[in-house]
Design an enzyme around this catalytic site. Structure first.
Site, PDB file in Angstrom:
ATOM      1  N   ASP A 298      18.884  14.124   7.128  1.00 20.02           N
ATOM      2  CA  ASP A 298      18.034  14.538   6.017  1.00 20.02           C
ATOM      3  C   ASP A 298      17.373  15.888   6.273  1.00 20.02           C
ATOM      4  O   ASP A 298      17.424  16.780   5.412  1.00 20.02           O
ATOM      5  CB  ASP A 298      16.956  13.478   5.762  1.00 20.02           C
TER       6      ASP A 298
ATOM      7  N   GLU B 133      18.369  19.239   4.110  1.00 20.16           N
ATOM      8  CA  GLU B 133      17.416  20.072   3.374  1.00 20.16           C
ATOM      9  C   GLU B 133      17.567  21.542   3.722  1.00 20.16           C
ATOM     10  O   GLU B 133      17.396  22.416   2.869  1.00 20.16           O
ATOM     11  CB  GLU B 133      15.989  19.641   3.703  1.00 20.16           C
TER      12      GLU B 133
ATOM     13  N   GLY C 171       0.827  -1.194   0.000  1.00 20.33           N
ATOM     14  CA  GLY C 171       0.000   0.000   0.000  1.00 20.33           C
ATOM     15  C   GLY C 171       0.863   1.246   0.000  1.00 20.33           C
ATOM     16  O   GLY C 171       1.682   1.433   0.901  1.00 20.33           O
ATOM     17  N   VAL C 172       0.706   2.078  -1.021  1.00 19.69           N
ATOM     18  CA  VAL C 172       1.441   3.345  -1.101  1.00 19.69           C
ATOM     19  C   VAL C 172       0.477   4.447  -0.672  1.00 19.69           C
ATOM     20  O   VAL C 172      -0.492   4.739  -1.381  1.00 19.69           O
ATOM     21  CB  VAL C 172       1.969   3.603  -2.523  1.00 19.69           C
TER      22      VAL C 172
ATOM     23  N   SER D  97     -10.057  13.197  -2.329  1.00 25.18           N
ATOM     24  CA  SER D  97      -8.780  13.792  -2.717  1.00 25.18           C
ATOM     25  C   SER D  97      -8.719  14.022  -4.223  1.00 25.18           C
ATOM     26  O   SER D  97      -9.109  13.166  -5.021  1.00 25.18           O
ATOM     27  CB  SER D  97      -7.624  12.874  -2.300  1.00 25.18           C
TER      28      SER D  97
ATOM     29  N   ASP E 197       5.175  14.992   6.239  1.00 27.03           N
ATOM     30  CA  ASP E 197       5.619  14.770   7.617  1.00 27.03           C
ATOM     31  C   ASP E 197       4.597  15.269   8.631  1.00 27.03           C
ATOM     32  O   ASP E 197       4.312  14.599   9.627  1.00 27.03           O
ATOM     33  CB  ASP E 197       6.958  15.471   7.852  1.00 27.03           C
TER      34      ASP E 197
ATOM     35  N   GLU F 247      24.198  12.993   1.485  1.00 31.09           N
ATOM     36  CA  GLU F 247      23.390  14.122   1.947  1.00 31.09           C
ATOM     37  C   GLU F 247      24.043  15.471   1.659  1.00 31.09           C
ATOM     38  O   GLU F 247      23.354  16.477   1.543  1.00 31.09           O
ATOM     39  CB  GLU F 247      23.123  14.017   3.456  1.00 31.09           C
TER      40      GLU F 247
ATOM     41  N   LYS G 154      17.874   9.378  -2.207  1.00 32.02           N
ATOM     42  CA  LYS G 154      18.611  10.618  -2.033  1.00 32.02           C
ATOM     43  C   LYS G 154      18.287  11.601  -3.156  1.00 32.02           C
ATOM     44  O   LYS G 154      19.159  12.109  -3.875  1.00 32.02           O
ATOM     45  CB  LYS G 154      20.107  10.329  -1.966  1.00 32.02           C
TER      46      LYS G 154
ATOM     47  N   SER H  10      -6.152  13.951  -5.820  1.00 28.21           N
ATOM     48  CA  SER H  10      -5.067  13.127  -6.343  1.00 28.21           C
ATOM     49  C   SER H  10      -5.566  11.844  -6.996  1.00 28.21           C
ATOM     50  O   SER H  10      -4.791  11.167  -7.685  1.00 28.21           O
ATOM     51  CB  SER H  10      -4.079  12.781  -5.224  1.00 28.21           C
TER      52      SER H  10
END
Length: 525
Positions: free
Chosen positions: A244, A248, A58-59, A94, A131, A421, A181, A96
């Site tokens: 990470d 960023e 499941g994504v 959604s 997030d 990174e 990455k 999407s």
């Protein structure tokens, strides 16, 4: 399973692992032994064995990583003649859904559906929502997961959020991470190119945080191979989110945004033509400097300069290294302490009306003078033009890169993670997109966490360079020869040479007219 991370300031961790499916290789990076798995389409027949016990993946989400990972997994499993179903899970209503259908996922064939039904029915749940959305919905997600199923993350942010609240993952599920990455469009773009050239793709790290039945390592490695990763290196979930989120805000996005703003302003104030100033900053960094670092390393940037250019490079490097490190050090501490994670969660909640206050979604940054000049430059740019190699610009950029490497090294991260990174993700994934469409485009179109971080930290890099580094240069202060000597002799250059041999076998192909706007941003526009 992957070993626990080293304590801050301790020696780099030994991140060994065992796999029953793939070949593990040992590499030596600056005297430190690390272990990797090489990818390639020739390994796709091993995927059914790696995903043993998995009937549905499941994504969850259709943002930066979701579209790329879902399509890559589906295509790789099809090539492997596997009957594992890759299903997209989205919120009811959604927008999407339309994007997912256009990519070949449908309700009719069982590859597209409601988020909660998808979570409940999947043996491997790839949680690729933002997030802040993870932080707000993790309890419901955990409650819908099957016992002994596997939670897959492409970022360790959720662990950091749970740690800040004194919580952990449920003990009846495995928890793994595969972290490409590069942003989602890079992951898909290079995978498609890999259909022509085996080994094209984006490097990834992997971590096994929790393994309830012994399958987690091979499932994670299978996931990474299926995404098209040329090589996969081990990390831990904690080390991943620290490096990470920090990266960023550093050279991957926030810092490069800040330094090009500072340099463009400096050059134009000194009388340079605006278009030339843009070429000398953004075009040079995202073009010739990145290309040179990618293929031959940072030292080659210096060696490509004239004798006068080398003197200018040394001035810029010497003056910029410690100011950049000052901000990078602070940023890392904010990430490690949970402060930056909390900031992202709160910002995400401000995107919506609440407590009688209006919504404050992120605005765009691409309307200021510098970025309008950039549009004009790109509209007349000859094909293949990588911009000029300006020694002062190169000195500032390389100083930033070396300062970030040093902070991560002192904080106990592995060389694989440090180089990916601080260098590979920048020059091989993000900067080609910035060269095609501008730094402002990237700041406006990457992940929510990265966009928030860039807006917060870019001005800090801009100001400290303007207020400290450039003032030092203009005073004609003596060059710190120890810094220059340390740059030439740093063992990271040898590690970079090894990693360069493991880089993608082709350069990412990014056309200026390609549409790389994230689906949800295109919908909101």
């Amino acid at each position: 399973m992957v070993a626990a991370p080293a304590k801050v300031g301790a020696a780099m961790p030994s991140l060994d692992f065992d796999t029953a499916v793939f070949n593990k290789e040992k590499v030596s990076l600056a005297g430190h032994e690390e272990y990797i798995v090489r990818g390639g389409r020739n390994l796709f027949p091993l995927l059914p064995e790696a995903f043993k016990g998995v009937k549905q993946i499941g994504v969850i989400g259709w943002g930066s990583q979701g579209p790329a990972q879902a399509q890559n997994l589906r295509d790789s499993l099809t090539e492997a003649k596997s009957d594992i179903v890759v299903k997209i899970g989205l919120r009811k209503g959604s927008k999407s859904f339309e994007e997912a259908r256009a990519a070949g996922f449908t309700e009719e064939n069982g590859t597209l559906g409601d988020i909660w039904e998808t979570v409940s029915g999947s043996d491997l749940v790839l949680l690729l929502i933002s997030d802040s959305a993870q932080a707000d919905n993790y309890e419901k997600i955990f409650s819908h997961m099957k016992p002994n199923s596997i939670l897959g993350l492409s970022h360790g942010f959720l662990l950091g959020h749970l740690q800040s609240a004194g919580l952990d993952f449920p003990k009846n599920i495995s928890v793994v991470a595969v972290c490409p990455k590069g942003m989602g469009p890079s992951v898909r773009r290079l995978y498609v190119q890999g259909k022509e050239v085996n080994g094209a793709g984006i490097n990834a790290s992997f971590a096994v945080h929790q393994d309830v039945d012994g399958r987690a390592t091979d499932v994670a490695l299978g996931w990474s191979v299926a995404l098209g990763s040329p090589f996969t290196f081990a990390t831990t979930l904690e080390q991943e989110y620290k490096s990470d989120i920090f990266g960023e805000r550093g050279i991957l996005l926030g810092a490069v945004h800040g330094i090009v703003e500072a340099l463009f302003r400096r050059y134009t104030e000194q009388g340079m033509d605006e278009e030339l100033a843009y070429k000398t900053t953004v075009e040079g960094i995202t073009g010739v400097i990145s290309k040179t670092i990618s293929k031959k390393g940072m030292l080659e940037v210096y060696n490509s300069l004239s004798e006068e250019g080398k003197k200018e490079f040394n001035k810029a490097y010497s003056a910029s290294f410690y100011p950049c490190m000052d901000i990078l050090y602070e940023c890392y501490e904010d990430v490690a302490s949970g402060s930056e994670i909390r900031s992202v969660v709160l910002a995400g909640r401000r995107f919506y009306d609440k407590e009688g206050l209006p919504a404050f979604p992120m605005g765009k940054i691409d309307q200021t003078r510098m970025w309008k000049v950039g549009e004009k430059v790109r509209s007349t740019r000859p094909q293949g033009d990588l911009g000029p190699l300006h020694p002062f610009t190169a000195g500032v950029y390389v100083a930033l890169m070396m300062a970030q490497i040093e902070v991560l090294r002192k904080k106990g991260h592995s060389y694989s993670e440090i180089i990916n990174e601080s260098m590979i993700e920048s020059v091989d994934s993000l900067n080609p997109f910035m060269h095609a469409s501008g730094v402002a485009f990237m700041v406006d179109n990457c992940s929510t966490t990265a966009r928030l971080g860039s807006r917060k930290w870019a001005p800090r890099f801009d100001y400290i360079l303007t207020q400290q580094a450039f003032v030092t240069v203009d005073k004609d202060a003596p060059i710190n020869q120890d810094l220059i000597s340390n740059f030439f002799s740093d063992p990271v250059h040898g590690a970079i040479k090894v990693c360069a041999e493991l880089r993608p076998t082709v350069d990412i192909s990014v056309t200026a007219d390609a549409d790389f706007v994230r689906p949800e941003l295109r919908q909101s526009a």
